[in-house]
Design an enzyme around this catalytic site. Structure first.
Site, PDB file in Angstrom:
ATOM      1  N   ASP A 160      86.652  42.306  70.313  1.00  0.00           N
ATOM      2  CA  ASP A 160      86.107  41.181  71.074  1.00  0.00           C
ATOM      3  C   ASP A 160      87.177  40.484  71.903  1.00  0.00           C
ATOM      4  O   ASP A 160      88.367  40.752  71.754  1.00  0.00           O
ATOM      5  CB  ASP A 160      85.413  40.182  70.132  1.00  0.00           C
ATOM      6  CG  ASP A 160      86.223  39.902  68.859  1.00  0.00           C
ATOM      7  OD1 ASP A 160      87.430  40.196  68.840  1.00  0.00           O
ATOM      8  OD2 ASP A 160      85.635  39.396  67.893  1.00  0.00           O
ATOM      9  N   ASP A 203      81.291  32.297  57.736  1.00  0.00           N
ATOM     10  CA  ASP A 203      79.820  32.321  57.779  1.00  0.00           C
ATOM     11  C   ASP A 203      79.277  33.752  57.721  1.00  0.00           C
ATOM     12  O   ASP A 203      78.083  33.970  57.891  1.00  0.00           O
ATOM     13  CB  ASP A 203      79.320  31.616  59.051  1.00  0.00           C
ATOM     14  CG  ASP A 203      79.857  32.257  60.319  1.00  0.00           C
ATOM     15  OD1 ASP A 203      80.676  33.214  60.214  1.00  0.00           O
ATOM     16  OD2 ASP A 203      79.467  31.815  61.427  1.00  0.00           O
ATOM     17  N   HIS A 224      80.216  36.258  59.795  1.00  0.00           N
ATOM     18  CA  HIS A 224      80.210  36.994  61.070  1.00  0.00           C
ATOM     19  C   HIS A 224      81.212  38.145  61.040  1.00  0.00           C
ATOM     20  O   HIS A 224      82.199  38.107  60.305  1.00  0.00           O
ATOM     21  CB  HIS A 224      80.440  36.054  62.270  1.00  0.00           C
ATOM     22  CG  HIS A 224      81.823  35.501  62.400  1.00  0.00           C
ATOM     23  ND1 HIS A 224      82.071  34.160  62.627  1.00  0.00           N
ATOM     24  CD2 HIS A 224      83.047  36.078  62.355  1.00  0.00           C
ATOM     25  CE1 HIS A 224      83.382  33.979  62.717  1.00  0.00           C
ATOM     26  NE2 HIS A 224      83.991  35.114  62.553  1.00  0.00           N
ATOM     27  N   GLU A 226      77.684  36.403  65.533  1.00  0.00           N
ATOM     28  CA  GLU A 226      77.476  35.194  64.744  1.00  0.00           C
ATOM     29  C   GLU A 226      76.179  35.285  63.944  1.00  0.00           C
ATOM     30  O   GLU A 226      75.406  36.243  64.088  1.00  0.00           O
ATOM     31  CB  GLU A 226      77.424  33.975  65.686  1.00  0.00           C
ATOM     32  CG  GLU A 226      78.712  33.750  66.477  1.00  0.00           C
ATOM     33  CD  GLU A 226      79.838  33.117  65.640  1.00  0.00           C
ATOM     34  OE1 GLU A 226      79.823  33.226  64.397  1.00  0.00           O
ATOM     35  OE2 GLU A 226      80.741  32.518  66.249  1.00  0.00           O
TER      36      GLU A 226
HETATM   37  P1  PGA Z   1      90.525  35.510  60.231  1.00  0.00           P
HETATM   38  O1  PGA Z   1      89.237  35.676  61.119  1.00  0.00           O
HETATM   39  O2  PGA Z   1      91.049  36.887  59.950  1.00  0.00           O
HETATM   40  O3  PGA Z   1      91.453  34.726  61.079  1.00  0.00           O
HETATM   41  O4  PGA Z   1      90.124  34.812  58.970  1.00  0.00           O
HETATM   42  C1  PGA Z   1      88.246  36.569  60.735  1.00  0.00           C
HETATM   43  C2  PGA Z   1      87.013  36.378  61.574  1.00  0.00           C
HETATM   44  O5  PGA Z   1      86.665  35.225  61.903  1.00  0.00           O
HETATM   45  O6  PGA Z   1      86.349  37.373  61.869  1.00  0.00           O
END
Ligand code: PGA
Length: 262
Positions: free
Chosen positions: A62, A131, A133, A138
């Site tokens: 992304d 959450d 995702h 999302e």
């Molecule tokens: P993080 O992010 O590795 O910084 O915890 C993961 C995500 O939000 O997909």
């Protein structure tokens, strides 16, 4: 799905990647804090001469919408900073969705086409949001979603503000992301999670229904997916099973192998 609980997520994940390095032609990458030390270990393996990226191709999950590629917080720049600048991956084999383009629909289609014409992703490294995702899919993301422009959840924007020290309000509110179906097409998936803030999302993803309420739960039906978790991230799963359990069944009826490797 295989669920591995380990005291050293970085070592386990890096060893898994290096162990099958020759069979990975197309590698899917994730930004975020979780895989950074795994990338550090890959860089070390590259310096040691154990692995090379010369014949690899990579696709990132992304990118923030509206950030130019050279913006320090763009996911392209972050990926260069965390891994790409140190290894011998040819420039034209490093793919990240564009943060700025004249035609986002065309760019999304082109990203899917590029993945397909490259032969598809052999292994995609994933993180998970608090959450549930995956990438920027999302809550509410369906299992059939493809690369597209999305609005970011308020919790995602808030979580990402820490990286925009100069101006937290500058965190983009939209992104371009590979979809759930794009990710599911990969021949192998490895999702990494650390820390108690991820425990509920991980438990829902592994033990719950397959639903857009927890986008990572779509991974339950992937034939070759490993969750690599530290004990804190696994706490919600471990609370549901006996101490000597070797498997866990989800509400959706999927049986997952559970391995606690210390
Ligand atoms: P993080 O992010 O590795 O910084 O915890 C993961 C995500 O939000 O997909």
């Amino acid at each position: 799905m295989r669920v591995v609980v380990t005291s050293n997520v970085d070592a386990y994940a890096a060893d898994l990647l290096v162990g099958k390095w020759d069979s990975i032609r197309v590698l899917g990458l994730a930004t975020g804090s979780t895989p950074v030390n795994v990338y550090g270990r890959l860089i070390q393996h590259y310096y040691d001469g154990t692995i090379s990226f010369r014949d690899k191709r990579t696709f990132n999950l992304d990118e923030y919408l509206g950030l130019p590629p050279n913006h320090t917080q763009s996911y392209r720049a972050t990926m260069v900073h965390d891994l790409i600048q140190y290894v011998d991956l040819p420039d034209d084999r490093f793919h990240v969705p564009p943060g700025i383009t004249d035609d986002y629909d065309a760019a999304c289609t082109a990203y899917e086409d590029d993945i397909r014409t490259s032969g598809g992703v052999d292994l995609w490294v994933l993180g998970i949001g608090v959450d549930g995702h995956i990438a920027f899919n999302e809550v509410g993301s369906g299992g059939d979603t493809r690369t597209r422009v999305v609005d970011l959840a308020d919790s995602t924007v808030a979580a990402n503000m820490q990286y925009f020290d100069d101006d937290p309000e500058a965190v983009p509110k939209q992104a371009i992301t590979a979809g759930v179906a794009t990710i599911m097409d990969a021949r192998e998936l490895m999702l990494l999670a650390k820390g108690k803030s991820k425990a509920a999302a991980v438990a829902n993803a592994v033990c719950g229904d397959r639903t857009g309420d927890t986008p990572a739960s779509w991974l339950q039906s992937h034939g070759n997916c490993t969750f690599v978790l530290d004990r804190s991230a696994a706490a919600g799963i471990l609370a549901k099973v006996s101490a000597d359990a070797t498997d866990v069944t989800s509400a959706a009826g999927h049986l997952h192998v559970l391995q606690i490797v210390g």
